[in-house]
Enzyme design. Structure first.
Site, PDB file in Angstrom:
ATOM      1  N   ASP A 260       0.834  -1.200   0.000  1.00  0.00           N
ATOM      2  CA  ASP A 260       0.000   0.000   0.000  1.00  0.00           C
ATOM      3  C   ASP A 260       0.871   1.253   0.000  1.00  0.00           C
ATOM      4  O   ASP A 260       2.044   1.196   0.336  1.00  0.00           O
ATOM      5  CB  ASP A 260      -0.855   0.026   1.275  1.00  0.00           C
ATOM      6  CG  ASP A 260      -2.084  -0.844   1.118  1.00  0.00           C
ATOM      7  OD1 ASP A 260      -2.357  -1.278  -0.010  1.00  0.00           O
ATOM      8  OD2 ASP A 260      -2.756  -1.086   2.135  1.00  0.00           O
ATOM      9  N   LYS A 282      -3.533   2.764  -2.453  1.00  0.00           N
ATOM     10  CA  LYS A 282      -4.760   3.555  -2.554  1.00  0.00           C
ATOM     11  C   LYS A 282      -4.580   4.700  -1.592  1.00  0.00           C
ATOM     12  O   LYS A 282      -4.759   4.559  -0.409  1.00  0.00           O
ATOM     13  CB  LYS A 282      -5.964   2.710  -2.136  1.00  0.00           C
ATOM     14  CG  LYS A 282      -6.303   1.655  -3.168  1.00  0.00           C
ATOM     15  CD  LYS A 282      -7.599   1.002  -2.828  1.00  0.00           C
ATOM     16  CE  LYS A 282      -7.472   0.384  -1.531  1.00  0.00           C
ATOM     17  NZ  LYS A 282      -7.960  -0.590  -0.904  1.00  0.00           N
ATOM     18  N   MET A 395      -8.640   7.626   9.418  1.00  0.00           N
ATOM     19  CA  MET A 395      -9.073   8.386   8.246  1.00  0.00           C
ATOM     20  C   MET A 395     -10.032   9.503   8.656  1.00  0.00           C
ATOM     21  O   MET A 395     -10.981   9.811   7.947  1.00  0.00           O
ATOM     22  CB  MET A 395      -9.764   7.444   7.230  1.00  0.00           C
ATOM     23  CG  MET A 395      -8.843   6.330   6.759  1.00  0.00           C
ATOM     24  SD  MET A 395      -9.675   5.079   5.766  1.00  0.00           S
ATOM     25  CE  MET A 395     -10.460   4.082   7.021  1.00  0.00           C
TER      26      MET A 395
HETATM   27  N1  SAH Z   1      -4.584  -0.884   8.698  1.00  0.00           N
HETATM   28  C1  SAH Z   1      -4.146   0.409   9.174  1.00  0.00           C
HETATM   29  C2  SAH Z   1      -5.174   1.492   8.926  1.00  0.00           C
HETATM   30  C3  SAH Z   1      -5.375   1.798   7.500  1.00  0.00           C
HETATM   31  S1  SAH Z   1      -6.523   3.102   7.264  1.00  0.00           S
HETATM   32  C4  SAH Z   1      -3.804   0.296  10.656  1.00  0.00           C
HETATM   33  O1  SAH Z   1      -4.086  -0.716  11.290  1.00  0.00           O
HETATM   34  O2  SAH Z   1      -3.217   1.233  11.185  1.00  0.00           O
HETATM   35  C5  SAH Z   1      -5.440   4.485   7.095  1.00  0.00           C
HETATM   36  C6  SAH Z   1      -5.540   5.389   8.303  1.00  0.00           C
HETATM   37  O3  SAH Z   1      -4.768   4.858   9.357  1.00  0.00           O
HETATM   38  C7  SAH Z   1      -4.989   6.753   8.089  1.00  0.00           C
HETATM   39  O4  SAH Z   1      -5.943   7.609   7.467  1.00  0.00           O
HETATM   40  C8  SAH Z   1      -4.713   7.197   9.492  1.00  0.00           C
HETATM   41  O5  SAH Z   1      -5.894   7.583  10.161  1.00  0.00           O
HETATM   42  C9  SAH Z   1      -4.260   5.905  10.125  1.00  0.00           C
HETATM   43  N2  SAH Z   1      -2.778   5.805  10.112  1.00  0.00           N
HETATM   44  C10 SAH Z   1      -2.023   4.914   9.468  1.00  0.00           C
HETATM   45  N3  SAH Z   1      -0.719   5.097   9.746  1.00  0.00           N
HETATM   46  C11 SAH Z   1      -0.654   6.152  10.587  1.00  0.00           C
HETATM   47  C12 SAH Z   1       0.401   6.827  11.240  1.00  0.00           C
HETATM   48  N4  SAH Z   1       1.676   6.469  11.086  1.00  0.00           N
HETATM   49  N5  SAH Z   1       0.084   7.873  12.033  1.00  0.00           N
HETATM   50  C13 SAH Z   1      -1.194   8.255  12.220  1.00  0.00           C
HETATM   51  N6  SAH Z   1      -2.229   7.633  11.641  1.00  0.00           N
HETATM   52  C14 SAH Z   1      -1.970   6.595  10.824  1.00  0.00           C
END
Ligand code: SAH
Length: 486
Positions: A260, A282, A395
């Protein structure tokens, strides 16, 4: 061709060359009763040698340990006869003259000898050892640094599956059959590669020895042809050292890495250099592949017999659409597995030193996107939030104003604490704090270009606000509290 081109370039040469000594059933003698002797005994007890400790007055601790580990203790004054049948001797008396005498005796008997902490008296050195019997990795530094050797040992230990020994033993049982049935060369190499990294290895890893034997037998019957496998792997929040060891191992074995957009290059780079890399990213606004294209891609790679790592940010099962990919793989009959990862909420909480559950304050937590707050009926989780749950919003930046407004309308206090982390776990992280009433400011901020995690709830008040900026310090809409206070 000039003469110099056929001469090997000089490399630094080893003064002590590693070999493996056969000790099964043979006596290994350790002379001494102190800590040095005990340390060598603990090393050598990992072998199937008959261990003999020669000590006039063994400590109670040493005697107990020896009894538990089937080690012989000879409470006698040292004499050369006591080591005469040994394959290896350790002089560990902590007394220079005594050690010298033992070394002289051993040499007269033609037995290789090691004098603890006296390299000048040693015929051999003992390595730092990674033991996955029958597989062993021995690390030596010719005395340059035991600490260095231990560091290397620890790193290698983490790289190798704890079940590697069991896998090697199973391999030994298949060797003859493979030699008979799989032609030497490419086919045989492919068989063993699949055996050591494919389904057989995975089953051994989880203790299914019989199933693994069945898988290896089927592999043998197919002449070593590989079967595809897709691992849906959590890459963690971004920092490469927050990857799990299992994720790291699978990455190193993958033929193809499908990742991703949120997965940083440093994590992808942990894969093999020759692994194919496919960005399925995406990211908001730029969909390079649709979900159904990604599903189809994974199925196709699996059908080609590839070992695929599908790398997703955070945990694959949290807002990762992994369920759809899994369903496609299952329908196509392609084997798959999940490897959990550190989800963004946990990384953000760690950065903020924020207890997600807090005794007497919050005992439940909600993972949500906030997108379901935009209209329609109030989702159940909003009631949980009002009941005191800690809420992690993924998100959530683009819906920050809606989330705040509706939660306040539903009865959550406008001064409920809010923590926001951009780029959690990464060095580029930024922390913000405020209240629910400040949250809408997030939506207007164009300086937030990294992923953003929002955490709401009374437990947030327990976080460390020393390194965070106030959300209120940034210009932007703030909810009119008077209007909503009823
Ligand atoms: N599977 C991922 C989430 C994917 S959705 C997980 O478990 O973390 C993507 C969202 O995850 C982003 O919009 C944000 O809200 C959050 N996110 C992912 N990485 C991040 C990071 N390093 N810092 C803050 N938010 C993060």
């Amino acid at each position: 061709m000039s003469r110099s081109t056929i001469i090997d370039t000089p490399v630094a040469r080893l003064n002590a060359f590693p070999i493996f000594a056969k000790v099964e059933g043979r006596v290994v003698a350790i002379v001494g009763a102190g800590d040095e002797a005990f340390a060598k005994a603990r090393l050598m007890v990992q072998s199937s040698a008959h261990l003999r400790i020669i000590a006039v007055e063994p400590t109670a601790q040493l005697a107990d340990w020896a009894a538990v580990n089937g080690v012989e203790i000879l409470s006698a004054t040292y004499r050369a006869e006591l080591i005469a049948d040994a394959a290896l001797v350790f002089a560990a008396t902590d007394d220079l003259d005594a050690d010298r005498r033992i070394v002289a005796d051993a040499r007269a008997l033609r037995i290789p000898v090691n004098a603890v902490d006296r390299p000048e008296l040693c015929d051999f050195f003992t390595p730092a050892l990674v033991n996955r019997a029958p597989v062993a990795v021995a690390i030596g530094t010719e005395g340059a640094g035991p600490v260095l050797a231990q560091m290397i040992r620890a790193r290698i230990d983490l790289m190798l599956s704890p079940q590697l020994g069991a896998l090697a033993r199973l391999a030994a049982g298949f060797r003859d059959a493979v030699e008979k049935r799989v032609p030497r060369g490419v086919a045989r190499r492919r068989f063993w590669k699949e055996f050591f990294t494919g389904e057989t290895a995975r089953q051994i890893d989880v203790g299914q020895v019989d199933a693994a034997r069945g898988t290896a037998t089927a592999l043998l019957e197919r002449g070593g042809a590989t079967q595809g496998h897709v691992a849906l792997v959590g890459a963690g929040p971004g920092a490469e050292d927050l990857l799990t060891l299992r994720a790291h191992r699978l990455l190193m074995e993958a033929d193809v890495i499908v990742h991703d957009a949120l997965v940083p290059e440093a994590v992808i780079a942990m894969g093999r250099r020759d692994a194919e890399r496919i960005a399925a990213g995406k990211r908001k606004g730029c969909h390079s592949k649709t979900q159904s294209q990604i599903n189809a891609l994974l199925v196709e790679l699996g059908r080609q017999g590839k070992r695929v790592v599908r790398l997703k940010s955070g945990d694959p099962l949290v807002f990762g659409r992994a369920g759809e990919e899994m369903a496609a793989l299952r329908d196509a009959g392609i084997s798959y597995e999940f490897v959990p990862g550190v989800t963004a909420a946990f990384a953000a909480a760690a950065d903020f030193e924020l207890p997600l559950t807090l005794r007497g304050v919050s005992s439940s937590m909600v993972f949500t996107t906030g997108h379901d707050l935009k209209g329609g009926p109030l989702p159940d989780w909003a009631r949980l939030a009002i009941g005191g749950a800690t809420v992690a919003i993924y998100m959530g930046r683009s819906v920050a104003a809606d989330v705040a407004q509706r939660l306040i309308d539903a009865g959550l206090a406008p001064d409920t604490a809010v923590a926001v982390v951009e780029n959690a776990s990464l060095s580029a992280k930024r922390l913000f704090h405020g209240t629910l009433a400040d949250l809408p400011r997030l939506q207007a901020r164009e300086d937030l270009t990294g992923p953003v995690m929002t955490i709401i709830g009374d437990a947030v008040a327990g976080a460390n606000f020393e390194r965070s900026q106030a959300l209120a310090a940034h210009a932007g809409a703030r909810l009119d509290l008077k209007e909503n206070a009823t």
